[in-house]
Every structure is written in structure tokens, then in C-alpha cells.
Write a protein that holds these residues in place. Structure first.
Motif, PDB file in Angstrom:
ATOM      1  N   LEU A 131      31.451  11.907 -38.378  1.00 50.77           N
ATOM      2  CA  LEU A 131      32.616  11.646 -37.522  1.00 50.77           C
ATOM      3  C   LEU A 131      33.608  10.675 -38.155  1.00 50.77           C
ATOM      4  N   ASP A 132      33.281  10.171 -39.350  1.00 60.52           N
ATOM      5  CA  ASP A 132      34.144   9.169 -39.985  1.00 60.52           C
ATOM      6  C   ASP A 132      35.551   9.694 -40.242  1.00 60.52           C
ATOM      7  N   GLN A 169      49.361   4.589 -30.256  1.00 61.45           N
ATOM      8  CA  GLN A 169      50.763   4.167 -30.224  1.00 61.45           C
ATOM      9  C   GLN A 169      51.150   3.405 -31.489  1.00 61.45           C
ATOM     10  N   ASP A 170      50.167   2.831 -32.142  1.00 64.24           N
ATOM     11  CA  ASP A 170      50.439   2.052 -33.358  1.00 64.24           C
ATOM     12  C   ASP A 170      50.267   2.863 -34.633  1.00 64.24           C
ATOM     13  N   GLY A 171      49.964   4.137 -34.480  1.00 67.24           N
ATOM     14  CA  GLY A 171      49.785   4.978 -35.660  1.00 67.24           C
ATOM     15  C   GLY A 171      48.478   5.748 -35.615  1.00 67.24           C
ATOM     16  N   LYS A 172      48.107   6.303 -36.757  1.00 71.78           N
ATOM     17  CA  LYS A 172      46.886   7.090 -36.856  1.00 71.78           C
ATOM     18  C   LYS A 172      45.822   6.289 -37.605  1.00 71.78           C
ATOM     19  N   PHE A 173      44.590   6.293 -37.063  1.00 74.59           N
ATOM     20  CA  PHE A 173      43.506   5.522 -37.655  1.00 74.59           C
ATOM     21  C   PHE A 173      42.220   6.345 -37.652  1.00 74.59           C
ATOM     22  N   PRO A 174      41.379   6.175 -38.678  1.00 76.53           N
ATOM     23  CA  PRO A 174      40.062   6.832 -38.674  1.00 76.53           C
ATOM     24  C   PRO A 174      39.216   6.302 -37.524  1.00 76.53           C
ATOM     25  N   LEU A 175      38.424   7.160 -36.949  1.00 73.96           N
ATOM     26  CA  LEU A 175      37.611   6.776 -35.801  1.00 73.96           C
ATOM     27  C   LEU A 175      36.673   5.615 -36.125  1.00 73.96           C
ATOM     28  N   VAL A 226      29.675   6.542 -29.622  1.00 73.76           N
ATOM     29  CA  VAL A 226      30.777   5.792 -30.217  1.00 73.76           C
ATOM     30  C   VAL A 226      31.131   4.656 -29.269  1.00 73.76           C
ATOM     31  N   ASN A 227      30.940   3.439 -29.717  1.00 74.26           N
ATOM     32  CA  ASN A 227      31.229   2.251 -28.910  1.00 74.26           C
ATOM     33  C   ASN A 227      32.659   1.806 -29.193  1.00 74.26           C
ATOM     34  N   MET A 228      33.536   1.910 -28.181  1.00 70.45           N
ATOM     35  CA  MET A 228      34.949   1.592 -28.344  1.00 70.45           C
ATOM     36  C   MET A 228      35.305   0.227 -27.745  1.00 70.45           C
ATOM     37  N   SER A 229      34.323  -0.660 -27.579  1.00 70.78           N
ATOM     38  CA  SER A 229      34.587  -1.952 -26.921  1.00 70.78           C
ATOM     39  C   SER A 229      35.577  -2.820 -27.691  1.00 70.78           C
ATOM     40  N   SER A 230      35.702  -2.618 -29.009  1.00 65.60           N
ATOM     41  CA  SER A 230      36.659  -3.412 -29.798  1.00 65.60           C
ATOM     42  C   SER A 230      38.095  -2.984 -29.523  1.00 65.60           C
ATOM     43  N   PHE A 231      38.294  -1.706 -29.224  1.00 66.70           N
ATOM     44  CA  PHE A 231      39.632  -1.180 -28.911  1.00 66.70           C
ATOM     45  C   PHE A 231      39.526  -0.276 -27.680  1.00 66.70           C
TER      46      PHE A 231
END
Length: 256
Positions: A110-111, A118-124, A140-145
């Protein structure tokens, strides 16, 4: 009239008889010579003649490979850069096959998923922590974002990996799809699509290179220009063959 025909036949056959009686011919043949060759002798000779002409034509029709030193035509085009661009297409195809067409799912699979925010495109893997909860489930833990959890879920669902993610707060659960025959066939079709796109990219590199050569033909020998164009075509053909080989290997791996 019968006498005249007999004399004529004798006169016509005399040189042949003299030749056949010579010791050299007799020793080389070692058998009774044929005075008047029949149709079979002419057919054999013609077939041999035709075969020889056919073999020569085949050799003549073979494409002669061109190998021009880049230094000799550097004022026309940089052939090394053209080759690098074509090789880059092949490398990109290998990466696509590795990332998108793997039968065995792992967290690293999944990398490559790209999340549009909104700030652009980023790898998961830069936005969330990916881990394998069980052989059947990736988390997938999204707690940082947390604000991009929905975008990450959408990116996973819209990927070519046949995923059906479910968001639970800032945790995205991604069930690992079963490796069915249908799934393998879909991956095989996707591999074909990737390879076709790669071939299109190679053709674009070739077309751009030939266009550059044509622009630089002023003051150059027509033969040199023709040879450079031929070498560019050879480079493109070689990469296309590599693409076909890569596809064949991947298809065999996917379909088993």
C-alpha cells in the motif's frame, strides 16, 4: 526426308558424344551418361537454381543493424539520453508490476497509494501507519493526520488493487482480497494495460527523437540522418521486445 532428319540428328549429337567419350568425364561420372536429358533433369536444375536465389534473397532481405557512436552524432542528437529515456519507461513498468500486480498482499503493497489532500498529493505511508493485523486484514492508523482519513480511504478504494476499505474513526481497515481466478485474470488484464501504456511512452520518445534529428538535418549528410533515425528505431524495437518479455513473465506468474 528420313535421311535428312537422320543426318541432322547425328550432327546435333556429335559434340555431346565427343564430350561424353572423354576420359575425364567418364572418370568423374562413373556411370552411363544421359545423352538427352529428360524433364526430371531440368526440374532438378531449376529447383536448385531457385533455392539458391531464394537463399540469397533471404540474406539480402535481413535488416542490417546500425551501431553509431554517440560521439559521432552528438551535434545531431544525444543518443545516450534517448536510450536512458526508453530504459526509464521499462523501469517504470517494472515498478508498476511490482506495486500494483502482486498476488500476495503485504503492508508494503500500500506504500505506493497516493492520497490527494488540500495541501497536495502524498504517499499513504507518509500520512498513516500501515500494519498487518492478520493475514486477512491490513490496518492504516491515520491518527497523525486524522483530517485526511476520508481522502485516504477514497484513494485505497479507487486504487487498482480491488480493495474495499472501511474507516472506523482514524483507523482504516483494509480486508485482503481473496486470490480467486477472477482476481488473477483481472490483474493479468491490468498488466496488459500497463505494458500498452509503456509501449505508447516508448513511441513518444522515439517520435520526439526523430523530430529532433529532422530539425538538425541541415548541413548533415542524408545518409547519416537516415542511419541515426534507423538506430533510434532499433532502440525502440529493442525496448518493446523487453516489454513483451516482461509482460509474458508477469502474466505467467499471475495466471499460474
Amino acid at each position: 526426308m528420313a535421311v535428312s532428319m537422320g543426318l541432322l540428328r547425328a550432327l546435333l549429337c556429335r559434340p555431346s558424344l565427343l564430350q561424353l567419350r572423354s576420359p575425364a568425364v567418364a572418370l568423374s561420372r562413373g556411370r552411363t551418361p544421359v545423352l538427352c536429358p529428360g524433364p526430371s533433369h531440368f526440374n532438378t536444375a531449376c529447383s536448385r537454381h531457385f533455392a539458391t536465389k531464394k537463399a540469397k534473397a533471404k540474406v539480402k532481405g535481413q535488416a542490417v543493424k546500425v551501431n553509431i557512436s554517440s560521439a559521432l552524432v552528438e551535434d545531431i542528437i544525444n543518443l545516450d539520453e534517448v536510450k536512458m529515456d526508453m530504459n526509464a519507461v521499462l523501469d517504470a513498468l517494472k515498478n508498476d508490476f511490482t506495486r500494483n500486480l502482486s498476488i500476495r498482499t503485504s503492508p508494503g503493497a500500500l506504500d505506493h497509494i497516493v492520497v490527494t489532500t488540500q495541501d497536495g498529493k502524498f504517499p499513504l505511508n507518509q500520512l498513516g501507519q500501515i500494519s498487518m493485523k492478520s493475514p486477512q486484514l491490513i490496518v492504516v492508523n491515520m491518527s497523525s493526520f486524522p483530517e485526511v482519513t476520508a481522502a485516504a480511504t477514497r484513494a485505497l478504494r479507487e486504487s487498482s488493487m480491488n480493495l474495499n476499505p472501511e474507516a472506523d474513526g482514524t483507523i482504516i481497515k483494509v480486508p485482503v482480497p481473496k486470490v480467486t481466478r477472477e482476481h488473477r485474470e483481472n490483474l493479468s488484464k491490468l498488466a496488459k494495460q500497463f505494458s500498452n501504456k509503456a509501449k505508447d511512452s516508448v513511441r513518444r520518445v522515439r517520435t520526439n527523437a526523430v523530430t529532433q534529428v529532422k530539425k538538425a538535418k541541415e548541413g548533415q549528410s542524408e545518409d547519416i540522418i537516415r542511419l541515426v533515425e534507423k538506430q533510434i528505431q532499433q532502440m525502440a524495437d529493442s525496448i518493446t521486445v523487453d516489454i513483451d518479455k516482461l509482460l509474458a513473465t508477469k502474466t505467467k506468474e499471475l495466471l499460474g
